[in-house]
Design a protein around this motif. Structure first.
Motif, PDB file in Angstrom:
ATOM      1  N   UNK A   1    -114.261  30.286  22.839  1.00  0.00           N
ATOM      2  CA  UNK A   1    -115.132  31.153  22.045  1.00  0.00           C
ATOM      3  C   UNK A   1    -116.599  30.737  22.129  1.00  0.00           C
ATOM      4  N   UNK A   2    -116.844  29.516  22.560  1.00  0.00           N
ATOM      5  CA  UNK A   2    -118.215  29.020  22.805  1.00  0.00           C
ATOM      6  C   UNK A   2    -119.173  29.366  21.681  1.00  0.00           C
TER       7      UNK A   2
ATOM      8  N   UNK B   1    -123.328  28.038  12.623  1.00  0.00           N
ATOM      9  CA  UNK B   1    -124.535  28.544  11.948  1.00  0.00           C
ATOM     10  C   UNK B   1    -125.152  29.744  12.665  1.00  0.00           C
ATOM     11  N   UNK B   2    -125.068  29.800  13.998  1.00  0.00           N
ATOM     12  CA  UNK B   2    -125.639  30.922  14.727  1.00  0.00           C
ATOM     13  C   UNK B   2    -124.833  32.197  14.526  1.00  0.00           C
ATOM     14  N   UNK B   3    -123.547  32.070  14.297  1.00  0.00           N
ATOM     15  CA  UNK B   3    -122.689  33.241  14.141  1.00  0.00           C
ATOM     16  C   UNK B   3    -123.118  34.061  12.946  1.00  0.00           C
TER      17      UNK B   3
ATOM     18  N   UNK C   1    -116.281  32.912  13.890  1.00  0.00           N
ATOM     19  CA  UNK C   1    -116.694  32.801  12.501  1.00  0.00           C
ATOM     20  C   UNK C   1    -115.570  33.243  11.559  1.00  0.00           C
ATOM     21  N   UNK C   2    -114.939  34.369  11.869  1.00  0.00           N
ATOM     22  CA  UNK C   2    -113.819  34.834  11.036  1.00  0.00           C
ATOM     23  C   UNK C   2    -112.651  33.853  11.086  1.00  0.00           C
ATOM     24  N   UNK C   3    -112.388  33.292  12.272  1.00  0.00           N
ATOM     25  CA  UNK C   3    -111.322  32.311  12.424  1.00  0.00           C
ATOM     26  C   UNK C   3    -111.618  31.077  11.583  1.00  0.00           C
TER      27      UNK C   3
ATOM     28  N   UNK D   1    -109.398  29.667   8.448  1.00  0.00           N
ATOM     29  CA  UNK D   1    -108.874  28.300   8.447  1.00  0.00           C
ATOM     30  C   UNK D   1    -109.412  27.535   7.254  1.00  0.00           C
ATOM     31  N   UNK D   2    -110.659  27.754   6.903  1.00  0.00           N
ATOM     32  CA  UNK D   2    -111.267  27.061   5.769  1.00  0.00           C
ATOM     33  C   UNK D   2    -110.567  27.408   4.458  1.00  0.00           C
ATOM     34  N   UNK D   3    -110.114  28.641   4.332  1.00  0.00           N
ATOM     35  CA  UNK D   3    -109.402  29.049   3.117  1.00  0.00           C
ATOM     36  C   UNK D   3    -108.048  28.350   3.024  1.00  0.00           C
TER      37      UNK D   3
END
Length: 106
Positions: free
Chosen positions: A15-16, A20-22, A44-46, A50-52
């Motif tokens: 995904x490169x 923060x840029x996303x 970003x969505x991934x 995962x963070x949730x």
């Protein structure tokens, strides 16, 4: 555990992205040359998903994405993608010019 880390690293490289840029870029900007807009949004969505579920895993993802080797690989990819994007724009302009002059006779 080692296989899952390898999978996560491979996904990040694929995904490169740097997170923060996303969040600072829009996918649908009109004059955008960046070919990574959609993969960055997916990353970003991934990351948010995962963070949730697991903040520890999301921290590992964040640390991995911000490692020097991943940043260097991403910068190289962005540089080459920008070159390809410019060449595609030039090709489209040449095709338009040929269409208007040869086919339509303007």
């Amino acid at each position: 555990m080692l296989q899952s880390r390898a999978l996560v690293i491979a996904l990040i490289l694929l995904l490169s992205t740097t997170l923060p840029e996303v969040q600072s870029k829009s996918i649908f900007e009109k004059d955008r040359r960046d070919l990574l807009a959609i993969p960055e949004a997916i990353a970003s969505y991934f990351y948010e998903a995962v963070n949730k579920v697991s903040p520890k895993v999301s921290q590992f993802l964040l640390d991995t994405v911000q490692s020097p080797s991943v940043i260097a690989a991403r910068q190289r990819f962005v540089k080459e993608a920008a070159k390809v994007s410019i060449m595609l724009e030039q090709l489209i302009e040449k095709i338009k010019n040929l269409w208007y002059t040869k086919v339509l006779g303007y």
